[in-house]
Scaffold this motif. Structure first.
Motif, PDB file in Angstrom:
ATOM      1  N   THR A 186     -11.972   1.819  11.974  1.00 51.94           N
ATOM      2  CA  THR A 186     -12.186   3.042  11.190  1.00 51.94           C
ATOM      3  C   THR A 186     -11.209   4.133  11.618  1.00 51.94           C
ATOM      4  OG1 THR A 186     -14.521   2.493  10.869  1.00 51.94           O
ATOM      5  CG2 THR A 186     -13.890   4.803  10.574  1.00 51.94           C
ATOM      6  N   THR A 187     -11.040   4.288  12.924  1.00 48.06           N
ATOM      7  CA  THR A 187     -10.111   5.297  13.445  1.00 48.06           C
ATOM      8  C   THR A 187      -8.675   4.986  13.028  1.00 48.06           C
ATOM      9  OG1 THR A 187     -11.536   5.710  15.348  1.00 48.06           O
ATOM     10  CG2 THR A 187      -9.227   6.374  15.559  1.00 48.06           C
ATOM     11  N   THR A 188      -8.285   3.729  13.132  1.00 46.09           N
ATOM     12  CA  THR A 188      -6.926   3.320  12.766  1.00 46.09           C
ATOM     13  C   THR A 188      -6.676   3.527  11.275  1.00 46.09           C
ATOM     14  OG1 THR A 188      -6.974   1.693  14.558  1.00 46.09           O
ATOM     15  CG2 THR A 188      -5.261   1.435  12.900  1.00 46.09           C
TER      16      THR A 188
END
Length: 108
Positions: A19-21
């Motif tokens: 999700t962060t990437t």
């Protein structure tokens, strides 16, 4: 449609990483320099995990190695981050430049 997280059966930690990437990639979507930097970081991380952690963890018996290879094939193949081909980018650039030259000729 099944999401990639469901398909890969990711742990909560890996879901958060993904999700962060993806959020970073979305933030950088109009900045090719940052996107390239993100891809290089991911490639370097992939290499480091493979060399420092994955390879030493490989089974040391033929049976264990065969089982691992069978599991890899059954679950989607070997993980790999493919590099873009420079020739593809050059070809697209050349075609774009040729179109620009043609359009400039039409203006005169």
């Amino acid at each position: 449609m099944e999401s990639i997280n469901q398909k890969l059966c990711l742990t909560p930690e890996l879901e958060a990483l993904m999700t962060t990437t993806e959020a970073l990639a979305e933030d950088y979507q109009d900045d090719h320099d940052r996107l390239l930097q993100l891809l290089r970081v991911l490639e370097a991380l992939h290499r480091r995990i493979r060399i420092d952690y994955f390879e030493p963890a490989l089974p040391n018996t033929r049976r264990g190695l065969y089982g691992l290879l069978r599991d890899i094939e059954e679950s989607g193949g070997w993980p790999y981050i493919e590099r873009g081909k420079l020739s593809h980018f050059i070809k697209n650039l050349q075609e774009s430049l040729e179109q620009e030259v043609e359009s400039l000729g039409e203006i005169d």
